[in-house]
Design a protein around this motif. Sequence first.
Motif, short mmCIF file in Angstrom:
data_model
loop_
_atom_site.label_atom_id
_atom_site.label_comp_id
_atom_site.label_asym_id
_atom_site.label_seq_id
_atom_site.Cartn_x
_atom_site.Cartn_y
_atom_site.Cartn_z
N ARG A 61 2.39 12.52 -9.96
CA ARG A 61 2.04 13.94 -9.93
C ARG A 61 3.25 14.86 -9.91
O ARG A 61 3.26 15.89 -10.57
N TYR A 62 4.27 14.50 -9.12
CA TYR A 62 5.41 15.41 -8.91
C TYR A 62 6.70 14.95 -9.57
O TYR A 62 7.67 15.68 -9.59
N GLY A 63 6.75 13.75 -10.07
CA GLY A 63 7.97 13.22 -10.66
C GLY A 63 8.69 12.30 -9.69
O GLY A 63 8.42 12.28 -8.49
N VAL A 64 9.63 11.56 -10.22
CA VAL A 64 10.38 10.60 -9.42
C VAL A 64 11.51 11.33 -8.69
O VAL A 64 12.31 12.03 -9.33
N PRO A 65 11.60 11.19 -7.38
CA PRO A 65 12.67 11.87 -6.64
C PRO A 65 14.00 11.14 -6.81
O PRO A 65 14.05 9.99 -7.24
N ARG A 66 15.06 11.82 -6.46
CA ARG A 66 16.38 11.18 -6.48
C ARG A 66 16.65 10.46 -5.17
O ARG A 66 17.41 9.51 -5.12
N ARG A 67 16.03 10.96 -4.08
CA ARG A 67 16.33 10.42 -2.76
C ARG A 67 15.03 10.24 -1.98
O ARG A 67 14.16 11.11 -1.99
N LEU A 68 14.92 9.10 -1.29
CA LEU A 68 13.77 8.79 -0.45
C LEU A 68 14.27 8.54 0.96
O LEU A 68 15.06 7.62 1.20
N ILE A 69 13.83 9.36 1.92
CA ILE A 69 14.27 9.25 3.30
C ILE A 69 13.17 8.59 4.12
O ILE A 69 12.03 9.04 4.08
N SER A 70 13.52 7.54 4.83
CA SER A 70 12.55 6.87 5.69
C SER A 70 13.26 6.21 6.86
O SER A 70 14.48 6.04 6.84
N ASP A 71 12.48 5.82 7.86
CA ASP A 71 13.08 5.07 8.96
C ASP A 71 13.19 3.60 8.57
O ASP A 71 12.88 3.23 7.44
N ASN A 72 13.62 2.78 9.48
CA ASN A 72 13.82 1.35 9.21
C ASN A 72 12.56 0.53 9.44
O ASN A 72 12.65 -0.65 9.78
N GLU A 92 0.83 -1.21 0.00
CA GLU A 92 0.00 0.00 0.00
C GLU A 92 0.86 1.25 0.00
O GLU A 92 0.55 2.23 -0.69
N CYS A 93 1.95 1.26 0.76
CA CYS A 93 2.85 2.41 0.79
C CYS A 93 3.47 2.64 -0.58
O CYS A 93 3.53 3.77 -1.08
N ALA A 94 3.95 1.56 -1.20
CA ALA A 94 4.60 1.67 -2.51
C ALA A 94 3.60 2.13 -3.58
O ALA A 94 3.93 3.00 -4.42
N MET A 95 2.39 1.60 -3.57
CA MET A 95 1.38 1.99 -4.56
C MET A 95 0.96 3.44 -4.36
O MET A 95 0.75 4.19 -5.32
N THR A 96 0.85 3.88 -3.12
CA THR A 96 0.51 5.28 -2.84
C THR A 96 1.62 6.20 -3.33
O THR A 96 1.34 7.24 -3.95
N LEU A 97 2.85 5.82 -3.05
CA LEU A 97 3.98 6.63 -3.54
C LEU A 97 3.94 6.73 -5.07
O LEU A 97 4.07 7.82 -5.63
N LEU A 98 3.78 5.62 -5.71
CA LEU A 98 3.80 5.58 -7.17
C LEU A 98 2.63 6.36 -7.77
O LEU A 98 2.83 7.25 -8.60
N ASN A 99 1.41 6.05 -7.35
CA ASN A 99 0.22 6.65 -7.96
C ASN A 99 -0.06 8.08 -7.52
O ASN A 99 -0.54 8.88 -8.32
N GLU A 100 0.20 8.40 -6.26
CA GLU A 100 -0.19 9.70 -5.74
C GLU A 100 0.94 10.73 -5.72
O GLU A 100 0.68 11.92 -5.75
N VAL A 101 2.17 10.26 -5.63
CA VAL A 101 3.29 11.21 -5.52
C VAL A 101 4.13 11.25 -6.79
O VAL A 101 4.29 12.30 -7.41
N PHE A 102 4.67 10.10 -7.19
CA PHE A 102 5.59 10.08 -8.34
C PHE A 102 4.90 10.49 -9.63
O PHE A 102 5.50 11.19 -10.45
#
Length: 188
Positions: free
Chosen positions: A129-140, A117-127
């Motif tokens: 609309r705004y483009g693919v980022p160079r860096r993704l910051i997250s916790d472990n 769900e996180c990956a699909m949301t990133l892909l469909n809702e963020v990438f």
Amino acid sequence: MREKILKLHHDAPTAAHYGADGTFSRISSKYYWTGMKKFISDYVKSCSECIRYKATNQEPAGLLQTPVPTQRFESIAIDLFGPLPEATEGMKWIFIVEDYTTKWVELFPLKQAIAKECAMTLLNEVFLRYGVPRRLISDNGTQFVSAVMQQLCFVLDINQSLIPVYPPQANPVERKIGFETSFGNDDR
């Protein structure tokens, strides 16, 4: 008398120009005077032979490397917040995405806090609309280190920066939801 003692225990050929601590330990076993440690330390620091021939143990000063993003959505930070009381559609989690440059925050409700769900949301809702980022910051969190997220980052050539779970300094999203732990809602 102090100068003579120092020359005998530091400068003499048998003294071997020990550092401040070594010279102090040699002298303090036989002599004492007020301010002895500072006097010995200053003497050793100003010894011309020690300055010329002894290597310093100090590391060279590093350059401060502050990342300077050049465009919006070049670096994004992500995190999950929840579980919350269930909404009418069954949504219990909030997936938070923040642009590192503009501090723009987007919130997405999720039914489950799973990697797909996180990956699909990133892909469909963020990438998309705004483009693919160079860096993704997250916790472990398990959702972010999973094979699904790793493949998404690999296929889209995104550099994933994983940070520790609890210190919020490295992830701007963690700073925004830092109050979460005070309520005991840190079930990831």
